[in-house]
Motif scaffolding. Structure first.
Motif, PDB file in Angstrom:
ATOM      1  N   ALA A   1       0.947  -0.862   0.511  1.00 38.82           N
ATOM      2  CA  ALA A   1      -0.049  -0.012   0.119  1.00 38.82           C
ATOM      3  C   ALA A   1       1.205   1.393  -0.235  1.00 38.82           C
ATOM      4  CB  ALA A   1      -1.090  -0.291   1.517  1.00 38.82           C
ATOM      5  N   ALA A   2       0.312   2.346  -0.567  1.00 41.95           N
ATOM      6  CA  ALA A   2       1.212   3.925  -0.522  1.00 41.95           C
ATOM      7  C   ALA A   2       1.574   3.841   0.887  1.00 41.95           C
ATOM      8  CB  ALA A   2       0.248   4.842  -1.396  1.00 41.95           C
ATOM      9  N   GLY A   3       2.561   4.356   1.188  1.00 38.82           N
ATOM     10  CA  GLY A   3       2.920   5.634   2.649  1.00 38.82           C
ATOM     11  C   GLY A   3       3.258   3.662   3.256  1.00 38.82           C
ATOM     12  N   SER A   4       2.939   2.565   3.516  1.00 33.67           N
ATOM     13  CA  SER A   4       3.418   1.600   4.773  1.00 33.67           C
ATOM     14  C   SER A   4       4.337   2.000   5.030  1.00 33.67           C
ATOM     15  CB  SER A   4       2.592   0.192   4.022  1.00 33.67           C
ATOM     16  OG  SER A   4       3.598  -0.129   2.943  1.00 33.67           O
ATOM     17  N   VAL A   5       5.356   1.835   3.887  1.00 34.02           N
ATOM     18  CA  VAL A   5       7.065   1.727   4.197  1.00 34.02           C
ATOM     19  C   VAL A   5       7.399   2.932   5.758  1.00 34.02           C
ATOM     20  CG1 VAL A   5       9.748   1.827   3.687  1.00 34.02           C
ATOM     21  CG2 VAL A   5       8.165   0.770   2.500  1.00 34.02           C
ATOM     22  N   PRO A   6       7.251   4.089   4.790  1.00 31.36           N
ATOM     23  CA  PRO A   6       7.394   5.602   5.637  1.00 31.36           C
ATOM     24  C   PRO A   6       6.582   5.508   7.089  1.00 31.36           C
ATOM     25  CG  PRO A   6       6.810   6.457   3.449  1.00 31.36           C
ATOM     26  CD  PRO A   6       6.522   4.755   3.790  1.00 31.36           C
ATOM     27  N   LEU A   7       5.806   5.064   6.756  1.00 31.26           N
ATOM     28  CA  LEU A   7       4.857   4.661   7.265  1.00 31.26           C
ATOM     29  C   LEU A   7       4.793   4.086   9.384  1.00 31.26           C
ATOM     30  CD1 LEU A   7       1.885   5.979   9.710  1.00 31.26           C
ATOM     31  CD2 LEU A   7       0.498   3.652   8.514  1.00 31.26           C
ATOM     32  N   THR A   8       5.261   2.618   8.353  1.00 30.96           N
ATOM     33  CA  THR A   8       5.700   1.932   9.686  1.00 30.96           C
ATOM     34  C   THR A   8       7.613   2.308  10.075  1.00 30.96           C
ATOM     35  OG1 THR A   8       5.045   0.268   7.813  1.00 30.96           O
ATOM     36  CG2 THR A   8       7.022  -0.612   9.750  1.00 30.96           C
ATOM     37  N   MET A   9       8.156   2.659   9.458  1.00 25.40           N
ATOM     38  CA  MET A   9       9.163   3.416   9.943  1.00 25.40           C
ATOM     39  C   MET A   9       9.000   4.838  11.061  1.00 25.40           C
ATOM     40  SD  MET A   9      11.826   3.747   7.026  1.00 25.40           S
ATOM     41  CE  MET A   9      13.067   4.242   7.032  1.00 25.40           C
ATOM     42  N   LEU A  10       7.774   5.419  10.703  1.00 23.79           N
ATOM     43  CA  LEU A  10       7.153   6.757  11.734  1.00 23.79           C
ATOM     44  C   LEU A  10       7.116   6.057  12.357  1.00 23.79           C
ATOM     45  CD1 LEU A  10       6.737   9.932  11.592  1.00 23.79           C
ATOM     46  CD2 LEU A  10       4.582   9.233  10.582  1.00 23.79           C
ATOM     47  N   MET A  11       6.023   5.275  12.733  1.00 24.54           N
ATOM     48  CA  MET A  11       5.949   4.906  13.687  1.00 24.54           C
ATOM     49  C   MET A  11       5.951   3.888  14.569  1.00 24.54           C
ATOM     50  SD  MET A  11       2.621   5.650  14.688  1.00 24.54           S
ATOM     51  CE  MET A  11       2.791   7.400  13.784  1.00 24.54           C
ATOM     52  N   ALA A  12       7.602   3.313  14.080  1.00 23.52           N
ATOM     53  CA  ALA A  12       8.616   3.077  15.422  1.00 23.52           C
ATOM     54  C   ALA A  12       9.151   4.168  15.582  1.00 23.52           C
ATOM     55  CB  ALA A  12       9.239   1.704  14.029  1.00 23.52           C
ATOM     56  N   SER A  13       9.895   4.862  14.593  1.00 24.99           N
ATOM     57  CA  SER A  13      11.066   6.425  15.725  1.00 24.99           C
ATOM     58  C   SER A  13       9.382   6.946  16.979  1.00 24.99           C
ATOM     59  CB  SER A  13      10.782   6.604  14.637  1.00 24.99           C
ATOM     60  OG  SER A  13      11.673   6.486  13.646  1.00 24.99           O
ATOM     61  N   VAL A  14       8.353   7.010  16.880  1.00 20.12           N
ATOM     62  CA  VAL A  14       7.306   7.388  17.880  1.00 20.12           C
ATOM     63  C   VAL A  14       7.856   6.556  19.024  1.00 20.12           C
ATOM     64  CG1 VAL A  14       5.252   8.261  18.374  1.00 20.12           C
ATOM     65  CG2 VAL A  14       5.886   8.950  16.204  1.00 20.12           C
ATOM     66  N   ALA A  15       6.979   5.144  18.569  1.00 18.48           N
ATOM     67  CA  ALA A  15       7.210   3.711  19.785  1.00 18.48           C
ATOM     68  C   ALA A  15       8.341   4.522  20.435  1.00 18.48           C
ATOM     69  CB  ALA A  15       6.861   2.566  19.107  1.00 18.48           C
ATOM     70  N   LEU A  16       9.460   4.291  19.763  1.00 22.92           N
ATOM     71  CA  LEU A  16      11.249   4.206  20.522  1.00 22.92           C
ATOM     72  C   LEU A  16      11.331   5.701  21.332  1.00 22.92           C
ATOM     73  CD1 LEU A  16      13.364   3.223  17.630  1.00 22.92           C
ATOM     74  CD2 LEU A  16      13.241   2.296  19.890  1.00 22.92           C
ATOM     75  N   TRP A  17      11.050   6.326  21.349  1.00 25.08           N
ATOM     76  CA  TRP A  17      10.710   8.083  21.640  1.00 25.08           C
ATOM     77  C   TRP A  17       9.731   7.626  22.535  1.00 25.08           C
ATOM     78  CZ3 TRP A  17       7.435  13.154  19.269  1.00 25.08           C
ATOM     79  CH2 TRP A  17       8.253  14.103  20.000  1.00 25.08           C
ATOM     80  N   LEU A  18       8.861   6.970  22.526  1.00 21.97           N
ATOM     81  CA  LEU A  18       7.640   7.313  23.714  1.00 21.97           C
ATOM     82  C   LEU A  18       8.308   6.083  24.590  1.00 21.97           C
ATOM     83  CD1 LEU A  18       4.320   6.956  21.814  1.00 21.97           C
ATOM     84  CD2 LEU A  18       4.402   8.519  23.555  1.00 21.97           C
ATOM     85  N   GLY A  19       8.886   5.400  24.719  1.00 22.85           N
ATOM     86  CA  GLY A  19       9.404   4.229  25.636  1.00 22.85           C
ATOM     87  C   GLY A  19      11.044   4.772  25.655  1.00 22.85           C
ATOM     88  N   ALA A  20      11.135   5.268  25.126  1.00 24.66           N
ATOM     89  CA  ALA A  20      12.379   6.371  26.140  1.00 24.66           C
ATOM     90  C   ALA A  20      12.342   7.138  27.036  1.00 24.66           C
ATOM     91  CB  ALA A  20      13.323   6.648  25.142  1.00 24.66           C
TER      92      ALA A  20
END
Length: 190
Positions: free
Chosen positions: A32-51
C-alpha cells in the motif's frame, strides 16, 4: 517505599501501544502507498515514547539523563519521516527522488550529530543539573482554594470604576432560601 507509577507514564504507555500497533499494521500492508514510511514513522514514535517513559520512571539522575538523550534520536527523524509518508500517501511520491531524499536526510543527520557532540560542546542544552522539587500535593488531589474577594474597582488600563458581575456558584447551593450563596443578598435567581 514501593515503586509508584506516574499517571503521565500510563498515558504514554497507552500511546506506545497504539504506535506499535500502527507500525505492525502498516508493515503488514506492505504494497500500500505510504506503508513503509508509516512503519518507520510509528517505530520512531514508539522508540521516542519508550525512552520518555523510561526517563520519567528512572530513579537516578544518571539514568534520567541517559534516557533523555536517547529519546532525541528518534525524535530527530520524525518530521522527515512524516513528510515522506505524507508525500507518498497522497500520490506525490514522484517528488521523492534520490537527490531530494538525500537533502531531506541532512537535517536529521545534523541533529543527531549535534546530539552526539552535546556532552562536549553544549550546543543544544547546557549541563544537566539535579534539583529537588517539593511536591506537597499527591496525584489527583487539590488544595482547598481560599476564597479571593474581587473588588469592583478601577480597571488597570482605564482608571474608571466598573462593577464585576459573576454567575451564581452552583456548588454552594442554599436549599432553604432557594438561592445560591453568592446571590443570597440580592434576591432569588431568575
Amino acid at each position: 517505599m514501593g515503586w509508584v507509577i506516574n499517571p503521565y507514564s500510563v498515558v504514554l504507555l497507552l500511546s506506545l501501544v497504539v504506535a506499535v500497533g500502527t507500525a505492525v499494521a502498516a508493515a503488514r500492508s506492505r504494497p500500500a502507498a505510504g506503508s513503509v514510511p508509516l512503519t518507520m514513522l510509528m517505530a520512531s514514535v514508539a522508540l521516542w515514547l519508550g525512552a520518555h517513559v523510561l526517563e520519567i520512571e528512572s530513579a537516578t539522575f544518571l539514568w534520567k539523563a541517559r534516557w533523555a538523550d536517547l529519546q532525541w534520536l528518534p525524535a530527530a527523524v520524525i518530521p522527515t519521516l512524516f513528510l515522506v509518508f505524507a508525500l507518498e500517501y497522497t500520490g506525490r511520491d514522484r517528488w521523492l527522488t534520490r537527490r531530494r531524499l538525500g537533502l531531506l536526510v541532512i537535517e536529521p543527520a545534523v541533529m543527531i550529530g549535534l546530539l552526539a557532540t552535546n556532552d562536549r560542546m553544549r550546543l543544544l542544552w547546557g549541563t544537566p543539573v539535579e534539583a529537588t522539587v517539593a511536591l506537597d500535593i499527591p496525584w489527583g488531589s487539590r488544595r482547598p482554594s481560599s476564597p479571593r474577594r474581587r473588588k469592583s474597582g478601577c480597571s488597570p488600563t482605564s482608571g474608571t470604576r466598573r462593577s464585576v458581575s459573576r454567575p451564581p456558584r452552583l456548588s454552594s447551593w442554599n436549599s432553604s432560601s432557594g438561592a445560591t450563596a453568592s446571590t443570597a443578598g440580592r434576591g432569588s435567581p431568575s
